[in-house]
Design an enzyme around this catalytic site. Structure first.
Site, PDB file in Angstrom:
ATOM      1  N   HIS A  92      47.316  39.732  40.207  1.00  0.00           N
ATOM      2  CA  HIS A  92      46.038  39.205  39.956  1.00  0.00           C
ATOM      3  C   HIS A  92      45.656  37.767  40.071  1.00  0.00           C
ATOM      4  O   HIS A  92      44.695  37.306  40.932  1.00  0.00           O
ATOM      5  CB  HIS A  92      45.674  39.200  38.274  1.00  0.00           C
ATOM      6  CG  HIS A  92      44.250  38.831  37.918  1.00  0.00           C
ATOM      7  ND1 HIS A  92      44.105  37.804  37.333  1.00  0.00           N
ATOM      8  CD2 HIS A  92      43.154  39.550  37.845  1.00  0.00           C
ATOM      9  CE1 HIS A  92      42.719  37.666  36.827  1.00  0.00           C
ATOM     10  NE2 HIS A  92      42.303  38.622  37.484  1.00  0.00           N
ATOM     11  N   HIS A 115      36.514  37.244  42.580  1.00  0.00           N
ATOM     12  CA  HIS A 115      35.724  36.956  41.391  1.00  0.00           C
ATOM     13  C   HIS A 115      34.371  36.224  41.630  1.00  0.00           C
ATOM     14  O   HIS A 115      34.394  36.094  43.127  1.00  0.00           O
ATOM     15  CB  HIS A 115      36.201  35.843  40.319  1.00  0.00           C
ATOM     16  CG  HIS A 115      37.659  36.531  39.565  1.00  0.00           C
ATOM     17  ND1 HIS A 115      38.672  36.352  40.220  1.00  0.00           N
ATOM     18  CD2 HIS A 115      37.536  37.436  38.738  1.00  0.00           C
ATOM     19  CE1 HIS A 115      39.586  37.010  39.433  1.00  0.00           C
ATOM     20  NE2 HIS A 115      39.136  37.632  38.525  1.00  0.00           N
ATOM     21  N   HIS A 124      38.885  44.916  40.130  1.00  0.00           N
ATOM     22  CA  HIS A 124      39.480  45.103  38.723  1.00  0.00           C
ATOM     23  C   HIS A 124      39.665  46.657  38.334  1.00  0.00           C
ATOM     24  O   HIS A 124      40.741  47.025  38.018  1.00  0.00           O
ATOM     25  CB  HIS A 124      38.656  44.447  37.593  1.00  0.00           C
ATOM     26  CG  HIS A 124      38.912  43.126  37.948  1.00  0.00           C
ATOM     27  ND1 HIS A 124      38.240  42.151  38.624  1.00  0.00           N
ATOM     28  CD2 HIS A 124      39.853  41.940  37.113  1.00  0.00           C
ATOM     29  CE1 HIS A 124      38.610  40.912  38.583  1.00  0.00           C
ATOM     30  NE2 HIS A 124      39.504  40.821  37.910  1.00  0.00           N
ATOM     31  N   HIS A 248      32.348  39.089  29.715  1.00  0.00           N
ATOM     32  CA  HIS A 248      33.765  39.080  30.408  1.00  0.00           C
ATOM     33  C   HIS A 248      34.483  37.504  30.281  1.00  0.00           C
ATOM     34  O   HIS A 248      35.599  37.606  29.782  1.00  0.00           O
ATOM     35  CB  HIS A 248      33.810  39.534  31.703  1.00  0.00           C
ATOM     36  CG  HIS A 248      34.909  38.993  32.532  1.00  0.00           C
ATOM     37  ND1 HIS A 248      34.818  37.982  33.417  1.00  0.00           N
ATOM     38  CD2 HIS A 248      36.202  39.525  32.736  1.00  0.00           C
ATOM     39  CE1 HIS A 248      35.818  37.680  34.042  1.00  0.00           C
ATOM     40  NE2 HIS A 248      36.830  38.527  33.536  1.00  0.00           N
ATOM     41  N   HIS A 252      37.720  36.057  27.808  1.00  0.00           N
ATOM     42  CA  HIS A 252      38.919  35.128  28.366  1.00  0.00           C
ATOM     43  C   HIS A 252      39.084  33.766  27.736  1.00  0.00           C
ATOM     44  O   HIS A 252      40.067  33.359  27.367  1.00  0.00           O
ATOM     45  CB  HIS A 252      38.527  34.928  29.815  1.00  0.00           C
ATOM     46  CG  HIS A 252      38.896  36.018  30.751  1.00  0.00           C
ATOM     47  ND1 HIS A 252      40.501  36.217  31.289  1.00  0.00           N
ATOM     48  CD2 HIS A 252      38.208  37.172  31.296  1.00  0.00           C
ATOM     49  CE1 HIS A 252      40.418  37.272  32.018  1.00  0.00           C
ATOM     50  NE2 HIS A 252      39.195  37.898  32.150  1.00  0.00           N
ATOM     51  N   PHE A 269      42.321  32.207  35.254  1.00  0.00           N
ATOM     52  CA  PHE A 269      42.805  33.325  36.146  1.00  0.00           C
ATOM     53  C   PHE A 269      43.989  33.453  36.443  1.00  0.00           C
ATOM     54  O   PHE A 269      44.721  34.521  36.580  1.00  0.00           O
ATOM     55  CB  PHE A 269      41.999  33.014  37.612  1.00  0.00           C
ATOM     56  CG  PHE A 269      40.494  33.788  37.248  1.00  0.00           C
ATOM     57  CD1 PHE A 269      39.861  34.520  36.428  1.00  0.00           C
ATOM     58  CD2 PHE A 269      39.422  32.615  38.095  1.00  0.00           C
ATOM     59  CE1 PHE A 269      38.683  34.718  36.542  1.00  0.00           C
ATOM     60  CE2 PHE A 269      38.168  33.111  38.042  1.00  0.00           C
ATOM     61  CZ  PHE A 269      37.889  34.147  37.123  1.00  0.00           C
ATOM     62  N   HIS A 282      39.779  44.246  30.176  1.00  0.00           N
ATOM     63  CA  HIS A 282      39.393  44.767  31.241  1.00  0.00           C
ATOM     64  C   HIS A 282      39.156  46.279  31.393  1.00  0.00           C
ATOM     65  O   HIS A 282      38.274  46.532  32.272  1.00  0.00           O
ATOM     66  CB  HIS A 282      40.080  44.287  32.588  1.00  0.00           C
ATOM     67  CG  HIS A 282      39.743  43.164  33.432  1.00  0.00           C
ATOM     68  ND1 HIS A 282      38.476  43.061  34.103  1.00  0.00           N
ATOM     69  CD2 HIS A 282      40.037  41.825  33.035  1.00  0.00           C
ATOM     70  CE1 HIS A 282      38.324  41.932  34.298  1.00  0.00           C
ATOM     71  NE2 HIS A 282      39.103  40.934  33.757  1.00  0.00           N
TER      72      HIS A 282
HETATM   73 CU1  C2O Z   1      40.047  38.665  37.235  1.00  0.00          CU
HETATM   74 CU2  C2O Z   1      38.776  38.942  33.804  1.00  0.00          CU
HETATM   75  O1  C2O Z   1      39.595  38.494  35.662  1.00  0.00           O
END
Ligand code: C2O
Length: 352
Positions: A92, A115, A124, A248, A252, A269, A282
């Site tokens: 990732h 992203h 993802h 989203h 995070h 990230f 996710h």
């Molecule tokens: Cu690749 Cu929620 O991030």
């Protein structure tokens, strides 16, 4: 031309690494183990049952135990195993923190970023697909489906209890989380690094409005939902889809630990995938893609553009083989052989 991720054989370099994270709590060296062979285009297995992904908060203790066992085993794999938890996290990071260039599509001087554009959902989806299959293999259960953190439903709007119980001996536990946001705190799906201090009931209402806005009102066409076009030769762009930019990212940030230098783990990230919560978070993001299409309407479909369809990434599959996968092959869940168990979606009719 479409974005094409480089091969695992020589495509990854940590020297492009953004030095800002040198002092982080995780390694900034994000290249997964180099592959000994060139990747093949991925072929869906012809056998295997459909995996059911269910809400974490509704999963039975037996099911959660399976999940924990699988995670435990993944964490116990040696560092040079591409299926190890650490390497899953690194992949990732590699795809979002400048370890890859667009060399495979002819632009070695441009970085590759998954992203902030229409690559977000398909990348993802594929990464969870392999993560789930690896977990299933580790416990020899080919029906194992990754649970999802159902934060769009009032019953799922806190950090799931099973990620916190038993402390360090729990493979779902992670010490880098914002301690002020552990249960019973209700998540703020519009978190901007500032506490709103709403009552739990009010926060739930706000969250439902946010979901309505990001799924329905402000997302009636592919660009507003998936994000904007990003093709070979582009600098990473910022044309972010409603869900990526909205709930989203809020999740995070809300979980990331402000005591760490870079809001590790979920708040950055490079470190996000070191927290097991990343995967269930996710899974719900991915579920939004399916729900969004289910809302119907002319515009609610994937981008109709070769540059989207043919964009590709490389992953290790559960047999440790490097494989290349394409956006166009991750559109139908029947092909991917998993499904989301239903959970209520009160935001559909919110605001009333
Ligand atoms: Cu690749 Cu929620 O991030």
């Amino acid at each position: 031309n479409p974005i094409k991720a480089p091969s695992f054989v020589l495509g990854c370099t940590d020297s492009l690494w953004n030095m800002d994270f040198e002092s982080g709590v995780r390694t900034g060296a994000c290249c997964p183990p180099a592959a000994k062979e060139l990747e093949m285009d991925y072929k869906f297995p012809t056998t295997g049952e459909t995996r059911i992904r269910q809400p974490v908060h509704r999963a039975s203790p037996e099911y959660i135990q399976k999940f924990k066992d699988a995670m435990q085993k993944m964490k116990a794999l040696p560092d040079d195993d591409p299926c190890s938890f650490k390497n899953q996290a690194k992949v990732h990071c590699a795809y979002c923190n400048n370890s890859y260039t667009q060399m495979a599509s002819g632009y070695p001087e441009k970085v590759l970023q998954v992203h902030y554009s229409w690559l977000f959902f398909p990348f993802h989806r594929w990464s969870l697909y392999f993560f789930e299959r690896i977990l299933g293999d580790l416990i020899e259960d080919k029906t194992f489906g990754l649970p999802y953190w159902n934060w769009d439903n009032p019953a799922g709007m806190e950090i799931p209890a099973v990620f916190e119980d038993e402390g360090r001996s729990n493979p779902l536990y992670n010490s880098y989380r914002n301690v002020n946001h552990l249960r019973p705190a209700v998540i703020d799906l519009d978190y901007q690094m500032k506490e709103r201090n709403l009552s739990p009931l009010d926060q739930v209402q706000v969250n439902l409005c946010i979901m309505n806005r990001q799924m329905k009102r402000n997302a009636s066409d592919p660009t507003s939902f998936f994000g904007g076009e990003y093709v070979a030769g582009d600098n990473p762009i910022s044309s972010v889809g409603s869900i990526e930019a909205g709930c989203h990212t809020a999740v995070h940030r809300w979980v990331g630990d402000p005591r760490t230098p870079n809001d590790e783990d979920l708040g950055n990230f490079y470190s996000a995938a070191y927290d097991p919560l990343f995967y269930v978070h996710h899974a719900n993001v991915d579920r939004m893609w399916t729900l969004w299409k289910g809302l119907g309407g002319e515009g609610r479909k994937e981008p109709n553009d070769k540059n989207w369809e043919e964009a590709s990434y490389v992953f290790y599959d559960e047999n440790r083989k490097p494989v290349r996968v394409y956006n166009k092959h991750c559109v139908n869940l029947e092909d991917l052989k998993y499904e989301y168990e239903d959970s209520e979606t009160p935001w559909k009719s919110n605001p009333p």
